[in-house]
Design a protein around this motif. Structure first.
Motif, PDB file in Angstrom:
ATOM      1  N   UNK A 154      30.217  66.987  24.897  1.00  0.00           N
ATOM      2  CA  UNK A 154      31.440  66.302  24.470  1.00  0.00           C
ATOM      3  C   UNK A 154      31.778  65.159  25.420  1.00  0.00           C
ATOM      4  N   UNK A 155      32.468  64.152  24.912  1.00  0.00           N
ATOM      5  CA  UNK A 155      33.038  63.143  25.815  1.00  0.00           C
ATOM      6  C   UNK A 155      34.030  63.815  26.764  1.00  0.00           C
ATOM      7  N   UNK A 156      34.137  63.251  27.940  1.00  0.00           N
ATOM      8  CA  UNK A 156      35.021  63.868  28.938  1.00  0.00           C
ATOM      9  C   UNK A 156      36.473  63.858  28.442  1.00  0.00           C
ATOM     10  N   UNK A 157      36.799  62.822  27.682  1.00  0.00           N
ATOM     11  CA  UNK A 157      38.173  62.741  27.179  1.00  0.00           C
ATOM     12  C   UNK A 157      38.502  63.937  26.294  1.00  0.00           C
ATOM     13  N   UNK A 158      37.542  64.350  25.505  1.00  0.00           N
ATOM     14  CA  UNK A 158      37.780  65.498  24.641  1.00  0.00           C
ATOM     15  C   UNK A 158      37.836  66.786  25.463  1.00  0.00           C
TER      16      UNK A 158
ATOM     17  N   UNK B 208      22.361  60.143  36.415  1.00  0.00           N
ATOM     18  CA  UNK B 208      22.767  61.525  36.213  1.00  0.00           C
ATOM     19  C   UNK B 208      21.859  62.417  37.062  1.00  0.00           C
ATOM     20  N   UNK B 209      22.500  63.409  37.662  1.00  0.00           N
ATOM     21  CA  UNK B 209      21.737  64.314  38.517  1.00  0.00           C
ATOM     22  C   UNK B 209      21.291  65.514  37.686  1.00  0.00           C
TER      23      UNK B 209
ATOM     24  N   UNK C 129      19.819  61.858  28.554  1.00  0.00           N
ATOM     25  CA  UNK C 129      20.228  60.509  28.148  1.00  0.00           C
ATOM     26  C   UNK C 129      21.681  60.517  27.671  1.00  0.00           C
ATOM     27  N   UNK C 130      22.023  61.516  26.886  1.00  0.00           N
ATOM     28  CA  UNK C 130      23.403  61.601  26.389  1.00  0.00           C
ATOM     29  C   UNK C 130      24.370  61.911  27.525  1.00  0.00           C
ATOM     30  N   UNK C 131      23.947  62.755  28.440  1.00  0.00           N
ATOM     31  CA  UNK C 131      24.807  63.081  29.590  1.00  0.00           C
ATOM     32  C   UNK C 131      25.134  61.808  30.365  1.00  0.00           C
ATOM     33  N   UNK C 132      24.104  60.974  30.536  1.00  0.00           N
ATOM     34  CA  UNK C 132      24.338  59.711  31.249  1.00  0.00           C
ATOM     35  C   UNK C 132      25.282  58.825  30.450  1.00  0.00           C
ATOM     36  N   UNK C 133      25.076  58.792  29.145  1.00  0.00           N
ATOM     37  CA  UNK C 133      25.916  57.954  28.288  1.00  0.00           C
ATOM     38  C   UNK C 133      27.375  58.396  28.349  1.00  0.00           C
TER      39      UNK C 133
ATOM     40  N   UNK D  80      28.587  53.357  31.088  1.00  0.00           N
ATOM     41  CA  UNK D  80      29.172  54.637  31.456  1.00  0.00           C
ATOM     42  C   UNK D  80      30.639  54.654  31.059  1.00  0.00           C
ATOM     43  N   UNK D  81      30.987  55.691  30.318  1.00  0.00           N
ATOM     44  CA  UNK D  81      32.384  55.810  29.904  1.00  0.00           C
ATOM     45  C   UNK D  81      33.182  56.382  31.076  1.00  0.00           C
ATOM     46  N   UNK D  82      34.128  55.617  31.520  1.00  0.00           N
ATOM     47  CA  UNK D  82      34.930  56.072  32.657  1.00  0.00           C
ATOM     48  C   UNK D  82      36.074  56.941  32.138  1.00  0.00           C
TER      49      UNK D  82
END
Lengths: 463, 1032
Positions: free
Chosen positions: B230-234, B69-70, B34-38, B4-6
């Motif tokens: 998108x990644x959360x960072x983006x 992931x929910x 799956x991507x959401x979890x990633x 999990x990307x923090x």
């Protein structure tokens, strides 16, 4: 009266395979609306593919076949071209959508000496065109058609002979509807002779009027009305090779055919032309349009060929060519002294005509018509599209767009953006760019973009 | 395991469309979660347009992979041009509300469309609303006020930033509306795919939807790939922190899970004073009295108790009671039925009369079919007579009401042909070119992939466009295209179904389907009842009726079963004399019968299952035959394996055995075995089966099994894919196979009449069935207006039965017209053609009668009859008294009679083309089918016949099996691929085919002709008719 009915059995195919020696092994014309093969060349026929077969069967019988799509409009065009040729030697011509024509022969006898000579003239003319046909003759187009469908391929002029031949025909060759043919077959009636022996009064109690009318016409008791062919006033010629051509000069045989047809078109009308438009169709791209102009109006095929050969030498096909179209609508009557282009007539030329001539002289790349294409790509102008679909965000289009983006080095302030354009993967001009509007230190507004390698370019300037 | 990307910010995607927003979303629900979890999203809302069709897959994937992931369930709606919104379900009440809303919107529209009414939105009480403001300022004001007035506390403004040049404008709109109406703004990127590289796929799908090409999409296409997860960072760079945080506020309100859905069976099934268990027990006890009138053996009683305990533990009582109720209705109406499926072959089912498999005939092991460990739901399909199934369906609808009953959906997915065609069109390829290539591709060619094959047919592999075509077709394969209806899987609930799942219109009138398919139902543990149609049951029931009427005997399936295995019937089966018999009538089955030599009911169970892709691909057929005939020792690598394979002599034949082997030999857990079973069913779609390959083979090798055995087992598992054939199905089918064989042997005339009256069904045409019957000495009478009824019937002549063909056989004659003719027939029959014409039937119906020679009693010949029928004048009442005159039309020749027979009835009672040719002396040197047995093995023969079948099964490595029919029987011809290729013309086009080849006889007496030369003799038949009409 005596008519000849000429049934062109492979009109599209004959136009496609001008160079038999270069033709692929088996070629078929396929009508996808009815899922059936409608024309086959010899190789395809030898492989067992017959008219009426479905695509699956054709493909199964011969793994390596070239398939040409059937196009009734195109077939009609080819037929009209042929009729234009025949019109040189015969006047009463009737065209049929099925790819056939009827030519009245009896009234030509006085010009050619006899009916046979008249027919031979027509036949020779058609044979020169390398088109396959089957024919029959009769006292009406209808009777001639029946014998042509039965592949009689003999010129019969005697009424008794014609009647005898008609009687031997199977009803499947007649113009009776499929339903009528089925009804007769289910009665054990298989030949025209069988039908003609049935009393008309008995037939009248069982069949519709249309059937009786047809049989009357067949007996020569009545004659159908026909619409005679009249040559077109505007010349539009189209041809499709049986295979794709990737080398420009290789399309010369098809071009020759078009120019021959153009000459005949012009000659029978006593006209000349000073320009023709050639359209090269590609498999994977929009067609290219070329205008070939002559300083003096001309008609002869050889004169045009001299000009087109120059064009062919420089022609580079951007994709495999699938078809060639010739249009000629600027027609002039032959006069003693066709005047010079710039002398007194330039006022006749509209902007569009001038543009065409400029393109011919300077090349397409030199003449641009700025319009916004219906495409997200800002560097994707097209002179063939309308700007009607342009929307609000078109405001990011600069007044002046550079043909080649330049490297951007100046500093400034970004006042709009980014607008990310990531599209066009389907063609050779795919982009992935972030566009911005930048106010430079000098106060000018620039359209700049950043590419996927984070390099900056100037793409345009705003007024 | 997922890393999990923090990120500093938390974000959950609240608007997300999957491939279940057909031709819009470009990623599957599984890929999205799956991507959401990633990416570290705490939650993801799946919000397909007016649909929840994909949510179960997302839910199942989360459970399968234990993803952190929910899943939030929601749906996107376009109410009008000015209003789009997403509804999210925070709780179960909201979920029921959403399902009801989707149901209403879908039910009032044609299939595939929906229409919301303002009232629908007004009535929302529980769902959260994500408002997607339009660019129309006036409309925004209108809807802003509307939401503020009706749903102020549950409305959010969903904000997007897509870098499309409109962001600034949108931002201003969000801020203004938020300020004006106090709706919180929440970031929602509205993803259409899980990864940016799916942009081309989305473009293609969009082009397919718009019926255009990608290059013509213009500005209607997405301008970039921002509609992804998108990644959360983006996201932190794109959206204000507050908007991102707002997603978590919404997620915190949502705690609904599909696990909460509990299926409530119809309560009315259990009478007052009973529990489901006690009532089921009572029904079983009643059944015991009927099934075991002579007393229940103790061993069977023990099995029943064990089964009932298991059913109670698993809480399946209602399921069995629902089926019991349905079959009781069928019994009451005299509709024949037969249960099959994983749970059908139990003693309880036998007692409840759901199935006719007598537990004394087969070693029933219920646990084999309902496995607690594997946690599979029970599967019972009930087949009914095919022409009476509608009565059963209408009973279900009337008993439970349309609100509580609907069919399960079937998700129609892109297969190679549809994907290749649609993608090709979207890329601008000519349709005729695509059609040509599709028809060239042999999907069964295992040596050459379709990708390689298309390049052999004129596509340039180096061309960018062709590469795109291949890649995008691969991407789209398996994507859903639309929902269709399951053939007969009903879901019945205690309350309105639309509280559980949305219901929509099917294309068939008066049918409704839910938005989930059978796999979804299985994933959620919801049960469906399969009400299917089977033609053979109709035929068997009709045979029983004929036997009762004409022989005065009463037989039924249990009675035939009670007679035990009849050697004479099995003698017939061993000779492969099984045309018309259920399941064992196909050519492949008939070739196997003399080799396997079934002598008992259980042999038939094996026989039916062994001629299937699974055992054939797994090379299990020969080992089984060798062991069966004592030519190979029966041994087992271990006791565990013995326990699984002992009943099939150590060779895995059935699907359950393969699953059990995976458990005992490769240490699969119950859950893994269940996943393997599901992967087996869908491996051609998703290839997930390969995930199990290494585990299976390594596990077996580790446990001491040979690698080759493990490899073969995996091949067999693949072979089962799509054709899964469990023992339980085979057991039920074997009952019908045996019963139909018994009927064919003892009552061949009645069985033939019943088959013909039940047609269309089975493997053979009426022409083939009558030819077979004639070879068995059964005499037929052609249809006759004075002797026939509508149906075919038995006629007693001199103590023997013959068959009078019915008017239903005549093409072009409707059932109503036939019934009219029969009901108005004078006692002495019709006397003239005018009598028939006075019936005022339509002309073409009467002509059909004439051409079928059904008027031969009233005219010279069929042409004469037709000519008279066609006379308009005598049809007029004023002229109807005018006497008919015979015509001068020539009488039909024998050949023309035959042609007319085939054209008008598809069969000829008196003539066969080959017999006509033989009579005409055109068959010199030809061996007829009946004479082949006398030929020596490996001798050269020439055979001829009408081509009645060309089969090229995928398991036969390019071999084609051609069946030639002559008047003495069928000849089986084997054509090798090279032979067929070299003689394509005759191979593909001949309707009358001569084969010069080598006869091959197996020791068991199976005869094949291995084709050498194929000669198209179709012209011979034409020559019989008319002399050549050449012009010379």
């Amino acid at each position: 009266m005596l008519w000849a009915y000429i049934d062109f059995t492979a009109l599209i195919l004959d136009h496609a395979c001008i160079e038999q020696q270069n033709a692929p092994t088996a070629v078929i014309v396929y009508d996808d609306t009815h899922n059936q093969v409608v024309q086959v060349n010899e190789q395809a026929a030898n492989a067992g593919i017959s008219i009426g077969a479905g695509m699956a069967q054709a493909a199964a019988l011969c793994a390596n076949i070239t398939v040409l799509p059937f196009d009734s409009v195109r077939q009609r065009g080819y037929l009209q071209t042929l009729a234009t040729h025949v019109y040189q030697v015969a006047s009463d011509i009737v065209l049929y959508d099925s790819g056939a024509m009827a030519v009245r022969l009896d009234n030509l006898a006085q010009y050619y000496g006899c009916i046979t000579a008249a027919w031979q003239t027509v036949q020779t003319l058609l044979e020169k065109r390398n088109v396959q046909f089957q024919f029959g003759s009769g006292w009406s187009p209808l009777t001639a058609k029946l014998l042509a469908k039965a592949r009689l391929n003999k010129l019969l002029t005697c009424h008794r002979q014609i009647l005898s031949a008609i009687k031997r025909c199977e009803i499947g060759h007649s113009d009776l509807s499929d339903k009528d043919v089925a009804m007769f077959t289910r009665l054990g009636v298989h030949s025209i002779a069988d039908i003609l022996t049935l009393p008309v009064s008995e037939l009248g109690r069982r069949f519709k009027n249309e059937t009786l009318i047809y049989l009357n016409e067949l007996r020569g008791e009545t004659y159908p009305n026909v619409a005679y062919f009249r040559p077109e006033e505007y010349c539009h010629l189209h041809t499709e090779p049986a295979y794709e051509i990737s080398d420009g000069p290789r399309c010369r045989p098809w071009l020759c055919r078009l120019l021959e047809d153009l000459e005949i078109f012009l000659r029978v009308r006593n006209l000349v032309a000073s320009s023709i438009k050639l359209q090269v169709h590609y498999r994977d791209a929009a067609p290219d349009m070329y205008t070939i102009s002559s300083s003096t109006p001309i008609a002869r095929y050889r004169d045009w060929l001299t000009l087109t050969d120059v064009w062919l030498e420089t022609l580079t096909l951007t994709a495999p060519m699938t078809a060639l179209t010739l249009d000629c609508d600027e027609l002039e009557t032959i006069t003693a002294d066709n005047q010079d282009f710039f002398s007194n007539r330039h006022q006749y030329f509209a902007g569009q005509q001038l543009l065409s001539r400029l393109r011919t002289r300077l090349g397409n790349q030199a003449v641009w018509q700025p319009r916004i294409a219906d495409d997200h790509r800002i560097n994707h102008p097209s002179c063939h599209t309308e700007s009607a679909s342009a929307r609000a965000e078109d405001s990011i289009y600069p007044a002046l767009c550079m043909p080649e983006p330049g490297v951007h080095t100046d500093e400034g302030r970004i006042i709009f953006g980014p607008v990310r354009i990531q599209t066009g993967w389907w063609d050779s001009a795919g982009v992935k760019r972030d566009y911005f509007i930048l106010e430079s230190a000098q106060g000018s507004y620039l359209q700049i973009f950043r590419d996927s390698q984070q390099r900056w370019f100037v793409h345009g300037y705003y007024c | 395991m997922y890393t999990v990307i923090i990120a500093n910010s938390m974000y959950s995607e609240l608007i997300c469309q999957s491939v279940f927003s057909f031709q819009t979303g470009a990623s599957t629900p599984e890929e999205l979660v799956t991507t959401a979890a990633f990416l570290g999203y705490p939650a993801l809302a799946l919000t397909d347009e007016c649909s929840v069709a994909g949510v179960v897959r997302a839910h199942a994937e989360i459970q399968r992979q234990r993803l952190p992931v929910q899943l939030i369930i929601g749906s996107l709606f376009h109410f009008s041009r000015s209003l789009s919104l997403v509804l999210l379900c925070p709780d179960k009440a909201a979920y029921a509300e959403l399902c009801r809303l989707i149901t209403n919107a879908r039910r009032r529209s044609p299939k595939g469309e929906y229409a919301l009414a303002e009232w629908d939105l007004l009535s929302l009480k529980h769902c959260l609303i994500l408002w997607l403001p339009s660019t129309n300022t006036e409309a925004c004001q209108h809807w802003g006020q509307w939401f503020a007035r009706h749903h102020a506390s549950r409305t959010y403004i969903a904000a997007q930033r897509w870098l499309d040049g409109q962001d600034h404008h949108r931002y201003n709109t969000y801020m203004q509306l938020s300020e004006q109406y106090s709706f919180p703004v929440v970031a929602a990127n509205w993803a259409l795919f899980h990864h940016h590289d799916r942009l081309p796929v989305q473009h293609v799908l969009h082009a397919i939807k718009q019926h255009t090409t990608v290059s013509q999409l213009g500005r209607t296409a997405l301008s970039n790939a921002e509609r992804t997860l998108h990644p959360v960072s983006k996201l932190s760079k794109l959206y204000p922190q507050k908007w991102l945080a707002q997603t978590q506020e919404i997620v915190s309100q949502c705690d609904f899970s599909l696990n909460e859905l509990k299926y409530q069976y119809p309560a009315e099934l259990v009478p007052a004073g009973y529990t489901a268990t006690s009532y089921l027990r009572q029904c079983v006890e009643k059944g015991i009295q009927r099934r075991f009138p002579e007393g229940l053996p103790t061993s069977i009683r023990q099995i029943i108790e064990k089964e009932l305990t298991l059913i109670e533990e698993q809480q399946y009582e209602y399921f069995f009671l629902t089926l019991y109720d349905i079959v009781q209705f069928a019994r009451a109406k005299g509709i024949l039925y037969q249960g099959r499926g994983s749970a059908a072959n139990s003693v309880v089912c036998y007692c409840l009369e759901i199935t006719a498999v007598d537990p004394r005939q087969i070693n029933v092991l219920f646990e084999r079919f309902i496995s607690k460990e594997r946690d599979e739901p029970p599967d019972i399909d009930v087949d009914f007579e095919h022409n009476r199934r509608e009565e059963v369906i209408q009973y279900i609808y009337s008993k439970y009401g349309r609100e509580r009953t609907a069919l399960a959906a079937t998700v129609i997915c892109y297969r190679f042909k549809s994907a290749f065609r649609d993608v090709g069109k979207a890329l601008g390829f000519a349709e005729s070119q695509l059609d040509y290539i599709i028809k060239q591709v042999n999907r069964r060619d295992r040596a050459l992939s379709w990708q390689a094959q298309i390049l052999e047919h004129g596509l340039d592999g180096e061309s960018r466009k062709v590469k795109q075509l291949i890649a995008l077709t691969e991407s789209v394969l398996g994507f859903p295209r639309h929902l269709s209806q399951h053939v007969g899987g009903f879901v019945i609930s205690s309350g309105p179904l639309y509280d559980l799942v949305p219901v929509e219109n099917a294309s068939m009138e008066d049918r409704t389907v839910i938005q989930w398919d059978k796999d979804d139902l299985e994933s959620l543990g919801l049960l469906k009842v399969d009400v299917l149609a089977l033609g053979m049951l109709t035929a068997i029931q009709k045979t029983f009726r004929l036997i009762r009427e004409h022989y005065g005997l009463s037989v039924d399936i249990p009675a035939i079963n009670r007679f035990g295995d009849d050697p004479q019937v099995f003698d017939m089966i061993c000779k492969a004399d099984t045309v018309g018999v259920f399941q064992i009538e196909s050519r492949a089955q008939m070739s196997m019968l003399p080799r396997l030599k079934p002598r008992s009911y259980y042999d038939l169970v094996v026989q039916i299952a062994i001629v299937r892709p699974g055992p054939i691909q797994g090379d299990m057929v020969h080992p089984y035959l060798l062991r069966r005939h004592g030519q190979m020792p029966v041994d087992y690598p271990s006791e565990e394996v013995k326990s699984v394979l002992s009943r099939t002599l150590g060779v895995p034949i059935f699907q359950e055995q393969v699953i059990q082997l995976a458990m005992v030999a490769a240490n699969f857990s119950g859950g893994e075995a269940d996943q393997l079973r599901r992967a087996m069913a869908s491996w051609k779609k998703d290839g997930r089966i390969y995930e199990f390959r290494d585990k299976l083979i390594d596990g077996m090798v580790k446990n001491g099994y040979q690698a080759s055995f493990a490899d073969a087992l995996f091949e067999q598992i693949k072979g089962f894919g799509g054709y899964g054939f469990p023992e339980s199905h085979s057991a039920s089918f074997a009952v019908l196979a045996y019963v139909s064989s018994w009927l064919k042997y003892y009552f061949p005339e009645a069985f033939c009449v019943a088959l013909l009256n039940s047609w269309p069904m089975g493997f053979y045409t009426p022409a083939q069935l009558t030819q077979d019957a004639k070879r068995h000495g059964i005499h037929f009478h052609a249809p006759c207006v004075n002797n026939s009824t509508v149906e075919h019937r038995l006629v007693e002549e001199n103590g023997h039965f013959s068959i009078q063909l019915g008017l239903r056989l005549i093409k072009g004659l409707t059932q109503d017209a036939a019934a009219h003719i029969v009901s108005h027939r004078p006692v002495r029959g019709y006397a003239s053609i005018n009598d028939i014409k006075r019936l005022q039937l339509e002309g073409n119906q009467l002509e059909a009668l004439a051409s079928a020679d059904a008027l031969r009693a009233l005219s010279q010949h069929r042409y004469d009859a037709r000519w008279k029928i066609m006379d308009n004048q005598t049809s007029l009442p004023l002229f109807s008294h005018i006497e008919e005159h015979d015509t001068t039309l020539a009488a039909p020749s024998v050949y023309q009679e035959m042609i007319e027979d085939y054209v008008s009835t598809s069969l000829s009672v008196d003539r066969h083309p080959v017999s006509l040719l033989k009579d005409a002396g055109k068959l010199d040197g030809i061996t007829l089918s009946s004479d082949l047995a006398a030929c020596s093995n490996k001798s050269l023969v020439k055979v001829i016949g009408c081509v009645t079948g060309r089969q090229a099964p995928g398991t036969a490595s390019g071999v084609t099996f051609i069946t030639l029919e002559d008047h003495t029987g069928n000849t089986n011809v084997v054509v090798w691929q090279a032979t067929a290729r070299a003689q394509q013309k005759a191979y593909l086009r001949a309707s009358l085919l001569q084969v010069n080849g080598i006869i091959e006889k197996s020791p068991e007496g199976v005869i094949h002709v291995i084709a050498g030369k194929l000669i198209d003799k179709s012209h011979l038949v034409a020559e019989l008719a008319v002399p050549s009409r050449d012009f010379h």
